[in-house]
Design a protein around this motif. Structure first.
Motif, mmCIF file in Angstrom:
data_model
loop_
_atom_site.group_PDB
_atom_site.id
_atom_site.type_symbol
_atom_site.label_atom_id
_atom_site.label_comp_id
_atom_site.label_asym_id
_atom_site.label_seq_id
_atom_site.Cartn_x
_atom_site.Cartn_y
_atom_site.Cartn_z
ATOM 1 N N HIS A 31 0.824 -1.218 0.000
ATOM 2 C CA HIS A 31 0.000 0.000 0.000
ATOM 3 C C HIS A 31 0.859 1.270 0.000
ATOM 4 O O HIS A 31 0.363 2.351 0.297
ATOM 5 N N ASN A 32 2.131 1.121 -0.312
ATOM 6 C CA ASN A 32 3.081 2.242 -0.345
ATOM 7 C C ASN A 32 3.300 2.840 1.039
ATOM 8 O O ASN A 32 3.558 4.037 1.183
ATOM 9 N N LEU A 33 3.217 1.996 2.059
ATOM 10 C CA LEU A 33 3.621 2.390 3.405
ATOM 11 C C LEU A 33 5.019 1.840 3.655
ATOM 12 O O LEU A 33 5.314 0.695 3.280
ATOM 13 N N GLN A 34 5.880 2.670 4.245
ATOM 14 C CA GLN A 34 7.191 2.191 4.653
ATOM 15 C C GLN A 34 7.219 2.122 6.170
ATOM 16 O O GLN A 34 7.002 3.137 6.852
ATOM 17 N N ILE A 35 7.452 0.915 6.686
ATOM 18 C CA ILE A 35 7.455 0.676 8.122
ATOM 19 C C ILE A 35 8.825 0.137 8.514
ATOM 20 O O ILE A 35 9.244 -0.926 8.056
ATOM 21 N N ASN A 36 9.528 0.900 9.337
ATOM 22 C CA ASN A 36 10.879 0.534 9.736
ATOM 23 C C ASN A 36 11.064 0.754 11.230
ATOM 24 O O ASN A 36 10.248 1.397 11.891
ATOM 25 N N GLY A 37 12.152 0.225 11.742
ATOM 26 C CA GLY A 37 12.487 0.404 13.147
ATOM 27 C C GLY A 37 13.735 1.243 13.310
ATOM 28 O O GLY A 37 14.667 1.144 12.508
#
Length: 256
Positions: free
Chosen positions: A181-187
């Protein structure tokens, strides 16, 4: 795209949890300097107001939204309120967290539950609530604050280590589900930083001496040194970075 635009956060709105002090406040300030509109979250409205005033004295405008990140219904309602009242949340910094030190064989159940609720459940609650708005827009950035303890353990903090290891894997799971969904999820994983939560350790010369010897950079980190990584993960510069845990630890996880 020019380098300036690549890292610019102009026109973006960032919600930062646990932002009344320490790492959360430092990151909020750093995102604002790069052009983001910021919303500070915490449970204590008074402390949030103090943080808002402090930023205002520095020329930084900030909104505040006091809610308990461990209360899923309050999270959903508050995220909806921010979206309606202020506009879309483009960036989420999931920073709220606590620590409790005790021997593992004597660790109280109530403190275990409190750590799980604050350090892990809240990450899911807030990210899910925000993602439900981001997904229809097909854009968004979520940065979950992990820890050097996402990879390494120390005596007396096994439950905290468990929560931060879980946040690392939850981050990877979020990326796996939501990247389409064109979300970037990082830590973003800090090492040992001078914060209120670590005040006792900073004051403990024996521990500080051990830390300086153990860390290749040979010192404690300053919270301002997390800003660059947070800006990178919140900006277009990380448009194809997903499910990554960025260590900012002075090299402690790179050495034995």
């Amino acid at each position: 795209m020019s380098e300036n635009k690549l890292f610019s956060l102009a026109g973006r709105r960032a919600l930062v949890t646990g932002a009344s002090k320490g790492i959360g406040l430092a990151i909020a300030r750093g995102l604002a300097v790069q052009g983001a509109s910021i919303v500070l979250n915490g449970r204590d409205a008074g402390r949030l107001k103090e943080a808002q005033t402090q930023l205002a004295q520095e020329g930084i405008e900030a909104e505040i939204s006091a809610f308990d990140v461990t209360d899923q219904e309050a999270v959903i309602a508050s995220v909806k309120d921010i979206e309606t009242r202020l506009g879309p949340i483009d960036i989420l910094i999931n920073n709220a967290g606590i620590q409790h030190r005790a021997p593992l064989d004597q660790f109280p159940r109530k403190d275990w539950d409190r750590l799980i609720s604050t350090n892990l459940n809240s990450v899911f609650f807030v990210a899910q609530a925000v993602a439900q708005h981001m997904i229809p827009r097909q854009r968004g950035k979520i940065v979950n604050i992990c820890s050097v303890q996402s990879e390494l353990a120390r005596p007396g903090i096994a439950p905290y280590t468990a929560t931060k290891g879980a946040v690392k894997m939850l981050t990877k799971g979020m990326a796996t589900d939501w990247a389409r969904h064109n979300l970037q999820i990082n830590g973003l994983a800090p090492g040992y930083f001078e914060t209120e939560m670590n005040a006792a350790l900073v004051a403990d010369e024996k521990f500080s001496a051990w830390l300086r010897q153990r860390t290749p950079a040979a010192r404690w980190g300053k919270v301002e040194e997390l800003i660059g990584a947070a800006v990178f993960l919140s900006s277009d510069a990380s448009s194809f970075v997903n499910g990554h845990i960025l260590m900012v630890d002075g090299g402690i996880t790179a050495s034995v």
